[in-house]
Design an enzyme around this catalytic site. Structure first.
Site, mmCIF file in Angstrom:
data_model
loop_
_atom_site.group_PDB
_atom_site.id
_atom_site.type_symbol
_atom_site.label_atom_id
_atom_site.label_comp_id
_atom_site.label_asym_id
_atom_site.label_seq_id
_atom_site.Cartn_x
_atom_site.Cartn_y
_atom_site.Cartn_z
ATOM 1 N N ASN A 1 0.868 -1.183 0.000
ATOM 2 C CA ASN A 1 0.000 0.000 0.000
ATOM 3 C C ASN A 1 0.904 1.232 0.000
ATOM 4 O O ASN A 1 1.489 1.566 1.023
ATOM 5 C CB ASN A 1 -0.888 -0.043 1.251
ATOM 6 C CG ASN A 1 -1.744 1.212 1.398
ATOM 7 O OD1 ASN A 1 -1.788 2.052 0.502
ATOM 8 N ND2 ASN A 1 -2.416 1.333 2.533
ATOM 9 N N HIS B 1 -9.388 0.960 5.361
ATOM 10 C CA HIS B 1 -8.095 1.250 5.997
ATOM 11 C C HIS B 1 -8.317 2.213 7.163
ATOM 12 O O HIS B 1 -9.135 3.135 7.077
ATOM 13 C CB HIS B 1 -7.121 1.852 4.977
ATOM 14 C CG HIS B 1 -5.718 1.833 5.472
ATOM 15 N ND1 HIS B 1 -5.264 2.744 6.389
ATOM 16 C CD2 HIS B 1 -4.689 0.987 5.222
ATOM 17 C CE1 HIS B 1 -3.996 2.455 6.676
ATOM 18 N NE2 HIS B 1 -3.628 1.394 5.978
ATOM 19 N N GLU C 1 -6.656 4.636 8.160
ATOM 20 C CA GLU C 1 -6.447 6.058 7.845
ATOM 21 C C GLU C 1 -7.710 6.657 7.238
ATOM 22 O O GLU C 1 -8.036 7.823 7.482
ATOM 23 C CB GLU C 1 -5.232 6.199 6.908
ATOM 24 C CG GLU C 1 -3.939 5.960 7.678
ATOM 25 C CD GLU C 1 -2.790 5.388 6.865
ATOM 26 O OE1 GLU C 1 -2.823 5.444 5.624
ATOM 27 O OE2 GLU C 1 -1.837 4.878 7.499
ATOM 28 N N GLY D 1 2.777 2.395 10.813
ATOM 29 C CA GLY D 1 3.709 3.509 10.644
ATOM 30 C C GLY D 1 4.424 3.911 11.928
ATOM 31 O O GLY D 1 5.041 4.956 11.989
HETATM 32 P P1 13P Z 1 3.275 0.455 7.660
HETATM 33 O O1 13P Z 1 3.797 -0.830 7.061
HETATM 34 O O2 13P Z 1 3.983 1.668 7.131
HETATM 35 O O3 13P Z 1 3.187 0.393 9.151
HETATM 36 O O4 13P Z 1 1.753 0.610 7.126
HETATM 37 C C1 13P Z 1 0.891 -0.465 7.206
HETATM 38 C C2 13P Z 1 -0.343 -0.126 6.458
HETATM 39 O O5 13P Z 1 -1.083 0.755 6.859
HETATM 40 C C3 13P Z 1 -0.613 -0.848 5.214
HETATM 41 O O6 13P Z 1 -1.898 -0.594 4.758
#
Ligand code: 13P
Length: 252
Positions: A9, A97, A99, A175
């Site tokens: 992603n 997701h 986010e 993240g």
């Molecule tokens: P990270 O691997 O950067 O922690 O992100 C995971 C993610 O949100 C994939 O959709």
């Protein structure tokens, strides 16, 4: 036999030229990937069409979109419909997701509309679930994930359910560099599978359930060796071909 999938992603990263370069680097090295592992990349909307041209005539890497509109079409300035994504062609769409749930207030009603659009347009779904840190601290993580599945996945037609992939992404691990331990991830994946089996019986035994949240080459092997973890949804580490391919090569 469950499908093994490693999906990248890219979120809101890379220019079109950088995205094309990254795709080319991945394509050059797909021979490193063990047989039976499918790679998926989810670039931003602007990159989908040029990247799809690079993916023609090969099967190792499939294309996903990161989002789609909940409406089928019409006067919705700035939105991208599932029909448009299918015409690229995209094979998968990521929905739910954290986010999008957090920053764009996408609730279960919105997510269900998006899922119906994805499935009605013949694509497959990568549906994300996961608890926040405060949910885990209150020991509510199973309840939160169960509710995310109950409201939008359980109402699906069993025939459509064949095109569902689940990604467990604990919000506190996204993240942050903080990965769920293999035990924490396995415990949740097992829970998700048995929860889905109450509605979709044997079909849930073959549903790919991916782990996401600070997955990187150094921890992928341990995570992917767990019996209910079928791969990963990778954020930051999917922006480097080497790391992405190393993660995809981490199955025992
Ligand atoms: P990270 O691997 O950067 O922690 O992100 C995971 C993610 O949100 C994939 O959709």
């Amino acid at each position: 036999m469950r499908k093994k999938i490693v999906a990248g992603n890219w979120k809101m990263n890379t220019t079109v030229a950088e995205g094309i370069q990254l795709t080319k680097e991945i394509l050059l090295e797909t021979n490193r990937i063990p047989k039976g592992v499918d790679l998926v990349i989810a670039p931003p909307f602007t990159h989908l069409f040029p990247v799809s041209r690079l993916l023609e005539n090969q099967k190792a890497v499939s294309l996903a979109a990161q989002n789609c509109a909940e409406e089928p079409g019409g006067a919705f300035t700035g939105e991208v419909s599932a029909t448009m994504l299918a015409s690229v062609p995209c094979e998968y769409v990521i929905v739910g997701h954290s986010e999008r749930r957090t920053y764009y207030q996408e609730n279960d009603r919105v997510l269900l509309s998006k899922i119906n659009q994805v499935l009605a347009n013949g694509m497959s779904l990568i549906f994300c679930v996961g608890e926040r840190l405060e949910d885990r601290e209150k020991d509510m993580h199973f309840q939160v994930v169960a509710s995310q599945l109950r409201e939008v996945i359980c109402p699906l037609d069993p025939a459509d359910y064949q095109r569902v992939i689940i990604a467990y992404e604990p919000v506190w691990a996204i993240g942050t560099g903080k990965t769920a331990s293999a035990d924490q991830a396995q415990e949740m994946h097992e829970f998700i599978r048995s929860f889905l089996a109450q509605t979709f019986a044997e079909a849930a035994q073959v549903t790919p359930i991916l782990y996401g949240g600070s997955c990187k080459p150094s921890n992928a092997k341990e995570l992917f060796s767990c019996p209910d973890i079928d791969g990963g949804l990778i954020g930051g580490a999917s922006l480097t071909a080497d790391d992405f391919l190393a993660i995809a090569s981490s199955f025992a």
